[in-house]
Design a protein around this motif. Sequence first.
Motif, PDB file in Angstrom:
ATOM      1  N   TYR A   1      38.714   1.716  70.542  1.00 41.42           N
ATOM      2  CA  TYR A   1      38.525   0.282  70.721  1.00 41.42           C
ATOM      3  C   TYR A   1      39.331  -0.103  71.952  1.00 41.42           C
TER       4      TYR A   1
ATOM      5  N   THR B   1      28.587   6.512  73.073  1.00 40.73           N
ATOM      6  CA  THR B   1      27.906   5.343  72.545  1.00 40.73           C
ATOM      7  C   THR B   1      28.866   4.176  72.694  1.00 40.73           C
ATOM      8  N   VAL B   2      28.356   3.045  73.183  1.00 45.37           N
ATOM      9  CA  VAL B   2      29.193   1.883  73.450  1.00 45.37           C
ATOM     10  C   VAL B   2      28.633   0.690  72.681  1.00 45.37           C
ATOM     11  N   THR B   3      29.537  -0.034  71.997  1.00 43.19           N
ATOM     12  CA  THR B   3      29.152  -1.198  71.214  1.00 43.19           C
ATOM     13  C   THR B   3      30.137  -2.326  71.488  1.00 43.19           C
ATOM     14  N   SER B   4      29.643  -3.558  71.585  1.00 39.36           N
ATOM     15  CA  SER B   4      30.523  -4.720  71.681  1.00 39.36           C
ATOM     16  C   SER B   4      30.914  -5.129  70.267  1.00 39.36           C
ATOM     17  N   VAL B   5      32.223  -5.271  70.031  1.00 38.03           N
ATOM     18  CA  VAL B   5      32.728  -5.602  68.698  1.00 38.03           C
ATOM     19  C   VAL B   5      33.805  -6.670  68.822  1.00 38.03           C
TER      20      VAL B   5
ATOM     21  N   GLN C   1      37.562  -9.914  71.405  1.00 43.00           N
ATOM     22  CA  GLN C   1      36.422  -9.120  71.854  1.00 43.00           C
ATOM     23  C   GLN C   1      36.909  -7.765  72.353  1.00 43.00           C
TER      24      GLN C   1
ATOM     25  N   THR D   1      35.501  -3.426  73.106  1.00 41.29           N
ATOM     26  CA  THR D   1      34.392  -2.501  73.291  1.00 41.29           C
ATOM     27  C   THR D   1      34.716  -1.241  72.500  1.00 41.29           C
ATOM     28  N   LYS D   2      33.785  -0.821  71.657  1.00 39.69           N
ATOM     29  CA  LYS D   2      33.956   0.397  70.866  1.00 39.69           C
ATOM     30  C   LYS D   2      33.233   1.524  71.596  1.00 39.69           C
TER      31      LYS D   2
ATOM     32  N   GLU E   1      32.352   5.579  71.311  1.00 38.27           N
ATOM     33  CA  GLU E   1      32.300   6.735  70.418  1.00 38.27           C
ATOM     34  C   GLU E   1      31.803   7.941  71.201  1.00 38.27           C
TER      35      GLU E   1
END
Length: 119
Positions: free
Chosen positions: A14, A36-40, A64, A66-67, A69
């Motif tokens: 994170y 892999t990128v996700t907004s969290v 806010q 960015t995750k 993986e």
Amino acid sequence: MSANDGEVKLVMAYIRPDKLGDVKKALADVGAPSITVTSVSGRGSQPARKGQYRGEEYTVDLHQKTKVECVVADIPAEDVVAAIVEGAKTGEPGDGKVFVLPVESATQIRTDKTGPEAV
């Protein structure tokens, strides 16, 4: 034998959204195969902020992030962690955290390969 002694690892981080470019470059430099990128949004040790909107006070305690993986088998998970830390670190509260987890199984859908070969 792979760099992780035949084990597949999930490196999950994170980070600050504005550090994603630096992290992607650092991961490419160590040969991380894919990400892999996700907004969290979430809450950790970073302090809450107070603000005002139309005369009403509010608290922002979910920040806010960015995750990122990355599942690895052929390169050491420790190298991936070091690359993420290098790319994400500002030295300020809220830089983020990195976790390494074992992956129990993996299957590549297209080829039916399993285990480290699926990664």
